[in-house]
Design a protein around this motif. Structure first.
Motif, short mmCIF file in Angstrom:
data_model
loop_
_atom_site.label_atom_id
_atom_site.label_comp_id
_atom_site.label_asym_id
_atom_site.label_seq_id
_atom_site.Cartn_x
_atom_site.Cartn_y
_atom_site.Cartn_z
N THR A 109 0.78 -0.97 0.08
CA THR A 109 0.13 0.02 0.10
C THR A 109 0.82 1.23 0.03
OG1 THR A 109 -0.15 0.16 2.31
CG2 THR A 109 -1.91 -1.14 1.09
N ASP A 110 0.35 2.49 0.05
CA ASP A 110 0.97 3.63 -0.46
C ASP A 110 1.84 4.02 1.08
OD1 ASP A 110 -1.26 4.00 1.18
OD2 ASP A 110 -1.82 5.96 0.40
N ASN A 111 1.36 3.48 1.87
CA ASN A 111 2.36 3.80 3.29
C ASN A 111 3.56 3.25 3.36
OD1 ASN A 111 0.94 1.53 3.95
ND2 ASN A 111 -0.35 2.57 5.60
N ARG A 112 3.80 2.06 2.44
CA ARG A 112 5.15 1.59 2.26
C ARG A 112 6.42 2.34 2.02
NH1 ARG A 112 5.19 -3.48 4.83
NH2 ARG A 112 3.22 -4.74 4.44
N VAL A 113 5.94 3.46 1.33
CA VAL A 113 7.04 4.38 0.82
C VAL A 113 6.77 5.70 1.51
CG1 VAL A 113 7.03 3.46 -1.48
CG2 VAL A 113 5.53 5.42 -1.00
N MET A 114 6.26 5.75 2.73
CA MET A 114 5.96 7.03 3.45
C MET A 114 7.32 7.56 3.68
SD MET A 114 4.04 7.46 7.07
CE MET A 114 2.72 6.71 6.18
N ARG A 115 8.42 7.03 3.98
CA ARG A 115 9.59 7.83 4.30
C ARG A 115 10.90 7.53 3.13
NH1 ARG A 115 10.29 6.89 10.97
NH2 ARG A 115 8.24 7.82 11.32
N GLY A 116 10.25 6.89 2.01
CA GLY A 116 11.00 6.59 0.79
C GLY A 116 10.56 7.51 -0.26
N ALA A 117 10.79 7.16 -1.49
CA ALA A 117 10.37 7.63 -2.88
C ALA A 117 9.04 7.21 -3.19
CB ALA A 117 11.35 7.59 -3.99
N PRO A 118 8.08 8.08 -3.51
CA PRO A 118 6.80 7.53 -4.11
C PRO A 118 6.94 6.89 -5.33
CG PRO A 118 6.52 9.84 -3.31
CD PRO A 118 8.20 9.75 -3.21
N ARG A 119 8.23 7.44 -6.03
CA ARG A 119 8.44 6.70 -7.49
C ARG A 119 8.52 5.04 -7.21
NH1 ARG A 119 9.90 8.33 -12.19
NH2 ARG A 119 10.10 10.32 -11.46
N ASP A 120 8.89 4.52 -5.95
CA ASP A 120 8.88 3.09 -5.63
C ASP A 120 7.43 2.65 -5.77
OD1 ASP A 120 11.41 3.56 -5.14
OD2 ASP A 120 11.30 3.25 -2.73
N PHE A 121 6.43 3.30 -5.40
CA PHE A 121 5.14 2.81 -5.59
C PHE A 121 4.87 2.55 -7.10
CE2 PHE A 121 0.10 3.33 -5.10
CZ PHE A 121 0.29 2.54 -4.44
#
Length: 260
Positions: A177-189
């Motif tokens: 889900t989106d919160n997997r990239v909360m402290r990373g890059a949205p591009r990972d999503f």
């Protein structure tokens, strides 16, 4: 399946996670966290609705019943636009395993009543907070007239669960889900969903991808921009059905030999 988790927390309480790296001491009200969570109902849900409507896709909004009470205009607008409103407990910290069976049964009914009062339609499905049910949840949902239960992590494709109150369709939750990239890059999503979609669309069997975002995080511009890009990518492919959860469940129930 496009899934929006529309979540709220009780007054004075913030989510147990946020983009902030420093946690406050226990007993201190986290006003930043409260404000961050309130973005979902005040702003994020509206951006997601505009985005879905622009792409001509319908999704399922799993809403805490308190979100329905706090932000009724958004719920009515989503329902009127053709999006499904599903149950998701009363508040996001009200977990099913913490409840006695009679309290869990009453909670499901109360949440259903609140959604029905706001939309004029009783919910057809349910996703528990943390996607964590009890041994009674599926039966209570079937008893309440629901056709799908979204707390399953043991399947790629839907299947029918037979309960004492009748059948209900098990639908899988998302692994990313989106919160997997909360402290990373949205591009990972983008990378995960593009690659997964391309892998599944090349399969020779039916496949389902559950694209899941949270209104208070996925509705923010850095994430919404990525969701927009993902939807453009998916819509460019042939043979894709953007289905609400209830549509999938009812299709499964119509199949004489199951799915697969």
């Amino acid at each position: 399946m496009i899934t929006v988790m529309y979540e709220t927390w009780p007054d004075g309480m913030a989510p147990p996670y946020s983009p902030m790296a420093s946690a406050l001491r226990d007993g201190v009200i986290d006003r930043q966290g409260i404000s961050w969570a309130e973005y979902g109902g005040k702003t994020g849900i509206w951006r997601l609705k505009r985005l879905f409507d622009a792409h001509g896709v319908k999704g399922t909004v799993a809403a805490n019943a308190q979100a329905v009470e706090r932000y009724p205009d958004s719920i009515r607008a989503l329902h009127d636009a053709g999006h499904e409103i599903a149950g998701h407990s009363y508040t996001q910290n009200m977990f099913m395993p913490y409840l006695a069976p009679d309290a869990e049964q009453a909670l499901i009914k109360d949440c259903s009543d609140i959604i029905a009062a706001a939309t004029g339609e009783r919910p057809s499905g349910w996703a528990s907070p943390r996607m964590t049910p009890t041994e009674h949840t599926a039966g209570f949902l079937a008893e309440a007239g629901m056709v799908w239960h979204g707390d399953y992590n043991d399947t790629d494709l839907p299947y029918v669960v037979n309960t004492s109150a009748g059948p209900i369709v098990a639908l899988q939750h998302s692994d990313f889900t989106d919160n997997r990239v909360m402290r990373g890059a949205p591009r990972d999503f983008w990378d995960v969903y593009r690659d997964t979609f391309d892998f599944l669309i090349a399969s020779d069997r039916p496949e389902i991808l559950n694209l899941t975002v949270h209104a208070h995080f996925g509705g923010r511009p850095p994430m919404a921009a990525v969701v927009d890009r993902i939807l453009r990518h998916m819509r460019a492919a042939d043979g894709v059905w953007f289905a609400r959860h209830d549509e999938v469940a009812r299709w499964v129930l119509e199949q004489p030999h199951g799915v697969g």
